[in-house]
Design an enzyme around this catalytic site. Structure first.
Site, PDB file in Angstrom:
ATOM      1  N   TYR A   9      61.329 -25.104  27.682  1.00 47.98           N
ATOM      2  CA  TYR A   9      60.911 -23.698  27.545  1.00 47.98           C
ATOM      3  C   TYR A   9      61.147 -23.268  26.109  1.00 47.98           C
ATOM      4  O   TYR A   9      62.184 -23.557  25.529  1.00 47.98           O
ATOM      5  CB  TYR A   9      61.736 -22.824  28.490  1.00 47.98           C
ATOM      6  CG  TYR A   9      61.425 -21.343  28.398  1.00 47.98           C
ATOM      7  CD1 TYR A   9      60.185 -20.834  28.802  1.00 47.98           C
ATOM      8  CD2 TYR A   9      62.371 -20.435  27.928  1.00 47.98           C
ATOM      9  CE1 TYR A   9      59.908 -19.472  28.730  1.00 47.98           C
ATOM     10  CE2 TYR A   9      62.109 -19.072  27.858  1.00 47.98           C
ATOM     11  CZ  TYR A   9      60.872 -18.594  28.259  1.00 47.98           C
ATOM     12  OH  TYR A   9      60.600 -17.248  28.185  1.00 47.98           O
ATOM     13  N   ASP A  23      63.781 -26.860  18.969  1.00 48.20           N
ATOM     14  CA  ASP A  23      64.127 -25.565  19.535  1.00 48.20           C
ATOM     15  C   ASP A  23      65.588 -25.612  19.981  1.00 48.20           C
ATOM     16  O   ASP A  23      65.899 -26.133  21.051  1.00 48.20           O
ATOM     17  CB  ASP A  23      63.198 -25.231  20.707  1.00 48.20           C
ATOM     18  CG  ASP A  23      63.514 -23.874  21.325  1.00 48.20           C
ATOM     19  OD1 ASP A  23      64.567 -23.282  20.989  1.00 48.20           O
ATOM     20  OD2 ASP A  23      62.706 -23.412  22.146  1.00 48.20           O
ATOM     21  N   LYS A  45      70.131 -16.951  20.932  1.00 50.06           N
ATOM     22  CA  LYS A  45      71.304 -16.862  21.811  1.00 50.06           C
ATOM     23  C   LYS A  45      72.630 -16.759  21.041  1.00 50.06           C
ATOM     24  O   LYS A  45      72.956 -15.674  20.583  1.00 50.06           O
ATOM     25  CB  LYS A  45      71.261 -17.990  22.830  1.00 50.06           C
ATOM     26  CG  LYS A  45      69.997 -17.820  23.707  1.00 50.06           C
ATOM     27  CD  LYS A  45      69.854 -18.696  24.922  1.00 50.06           C
ATOM     28  CE  LYS A  45      68.698 -18.179  25.767  1.00 50.06           C
ATOM     29  NZ  LYS A  45      67.668 -19.126  26.094  1.00 50.06           N
TER      30      LYS A  45
HETATM   31  C1  LIG Z   1      66.120 -18.772  25.898  1.00 53.08           C
HETATM   32  C2  LIG Z   1      65.254 -19.710  25.210  1.00 53.08           C
HETATM   33  C3  LIG Z   1      64.136 -19.289  24.477  1.00 53.08           C
HETATM   34  C4  LIG Z   1      63.646 -17.880  24.485  1.00 53.08           C
HETATM   35  O1  LIG Z   1      64.558 -16.990  23.912  1.00 53.08           O
HETATM   36  P1  LIG Z   1      64.456 -15.428  24.280  1.00 53.08           P
HETATM   37  O2  LIG Z   1      65.488 -14.801  23.394  1.00 53.08           O
HETATM   38  O3  LIG Z   1      64.757 -15.323  25.737  1.00 53.08           O
HETATM   39  O4  LIG Z   1      63.084 -14.988  23.956  1.00 53.08           O
HETATM   40  C5  LIG Z   1      63.433 -20.230  23.746  1.00 53.08           C
HETATM   41  N1  LIG Z   1      63.798 -21.517  23.735  1.00 53.08           N
HETATM   42  C6  LIG Z   1      64.861 -21.963  24.431  1.00 53.08           C
HETATM   43  C7  LIG Z   1      65.233 -23.406  24.351  1.00 53.08           C
HETATM   44  C8  LIG Z   1      65.606 -21.078  25.204  1.00 53.08           C
HETATM   45  O5  LIG Z   1      66.629 -21.544  25.927  1.00 53.08           O
END
Ligand SMILES: *Cc1c(COP(=O)(O)O)cnc(C)c1O
Length: 434
Positions: free
Chosen positions: A146, A241, A274
């Protein structure tokens, strides 16, 4: 447990009248596990309390940001100071420079970084940058990873190379996802096939280095190495990511762990979120200079944000980063998380249940499967009924795990051995009921 006077039930009813599904982000609605979400009244350290006054040991930590636990006094002091100086200016501040410098000191793959307000925004901007830098359109992502809810990333798996990608959300035109190729995670054969066919058209490969959005699945070292080789060979960029893994699995994030096993390993673009905001809305993306200089106002790739680099969020993130940079922080976190995983594994084994665990730093995953899965289809072989029963058994006993079997878990530095041991004791009872 829910009963007529349960304020979570009445709040959820009220919420559903005015907010779609009663929540502002879908996983909070407990749709996967059933039952009523807990409305949080306040949180401190490793715990939060719902509106009934029930205490929970928190193993989601806002889905990652709360690596220091809730309400760390030094972070609160910084945030309070920042609040008095103003909420937002729309003009640059010294703290943004300090935060950028702090991030770059820790992350040698980046020469420059831009701050944004969410992981979605950071991922979307990183994609645009990769396309702008390479002048190509096609992107490769992996099933089960994601990267936020940007249109071009909401693509169903199984579309493969032969057909156009199909969007996984209504409202996303087929045209927008036609350049997104979805491959299975850890499948080197599919990757090689994709590059053999389309190599010259691929702008980037985007991946979670440890996929926390399919619970906890590591990219194998061979898979990671092959992505790095193929992207280099074909002039594509590798986007890491690290929104979830960043500053959480190690201070230097997942890329520092893979660099120990792959000589000279660095991704081209890194996406952070995060932990970087310590619980405030903040995220970032960064890369080496020649890539970042393509970004506006220096270059032709447009990107902007009214609240980007927000002064209160940067104060929170900067203090969080300073505190987690203390020597031994992540080793202690890794050990505490390992204690939880070993405890759960031991009790599940004793109860005769198929169970596998993995963890890194303050991130963990457990599966009701005999062996750790390596891809999304394997993760989804988990018996959802068993997981849901486990989840609710633990919730009733005051231990809050992620309310879906494909989500990771989080331990903070505020969790003690005693907290972990209590959770394992509760799990012993619950495992016997499965
Ligand atoms: C949480 C998450 C996102 C999205 O971040 P948001 O602040 O919720 O938009 C993107 N990539 C990864 C790997 C994530 O865990």
């Amino acid at each position: 447990m829910t009963h007529p006077t349960d304020s979570n039930v009445s709040l959820f009813e009220r919420a559903k009248q005015v907010i779609p599904g009663g929540v502002n982000s879908p996983v909070r609605a407990f749709a996967a596990v059933g039952g009523t979400p807990r409305f949080v009244e306040h949180a401190l350290g490793a715990y939060f309390w719902d509106t009934n006054g029930q205490q929970f040991t928190d193993y989601i930590g806002s889905w990652g940001p709360m690596i220091l636990g809730h309400g760390h006094p030094e972070v609160i002091a910084e945030v309070q100071k920042a609040v008095l100086e103003g909420f937002s200016y729309g003009a640059p501040t010294e703290r943004e420079v300090q935060l950028a410098e702090a991030i770059l000191r820790i992350m040698p793959s980046m020469d420059m970084v831009r701050l944004v307000s969410s992981g979605t925004e950071a991922g979307m901007s990183a994609l645009r940058l990769a396309r702008g830098f390479t002048g190509r359109n096609k992107i490769i992502k992996f099933n089960g990873c994601y990267h936020g809810h940007a249109d071009s990333l909401l693509v169903k798996a199984g579309s493969g190379l032969a057909t156009f990608g199909a969007s996984s959300s209504a409202g996303v035109p087929a045209d927008v996802v036609k350049d997104t190729i979805v491959l299975e995670y850890n499948d080197i054969g599919q990757l090689e096939e994709a590059f053999a066919k389309l190599g010259g058209e691929i702008a980037c490969v985007i991946m979670e280095p440890i996929a926390g959005n399919m619970n906890f699945v590591r990219a194998s070292v061979d898979f990671t190495r092959r992505i790095r080789e193929l992207t280099r060979e074909h002039g594509a960029l590798m986007i890491y990511d690290e929104v979830m893994t960043g500053f959480r699995v190690a201070l230097g994030s997942a890329q520092s762990l893979y660099a120990r096993q792959i000589a000279g390993f660095q991704p081209d673009i890194t996406v952070m979120g995060k932990v970087i905001g310590g619980g405030m809305p903040m995220a970032a993306f960064g890369a080496r200079r020649e890539i970042m200089e393509k970004l506006s106002p220096l270059g032709p790739v447009y990107q902007a944000g009214t609240l980007s680099g927000n002064p209160i969020a940067t104060a929170c993130g900067l203090k969080t980063l300073e505190l987690i940079s203390q020597p031994g922080f992540h080793d202690a976190l890794h050990a505490r998380t390992g204690r939880l995983m070993a405890g759960l594994k031991q009790e599940a084994d004793a109860a005769g249940l198929p169970f596998s665990v993995d963890h890194q730093g303050g991130l963990f995953g457990f599966f009701f499967l005999p062996e750790l899965p390596t891809s999304y289809p394997q993760v989804m072989k988990t018996d959802g009924k068993v997981f849901n029963k486990f989840f609710h058994g633990m919730l009733d006993r005051g231990h809050y795990f992620a309310p879906a079997l494909y989500e990771a878990g989080f331990v903070s530095s505020a969790h003690t051995d005693a907290d972990v041991d209590k959770t394992v004791e509760a799990a012993r009872e619950v495992f016997r009921t499965l």
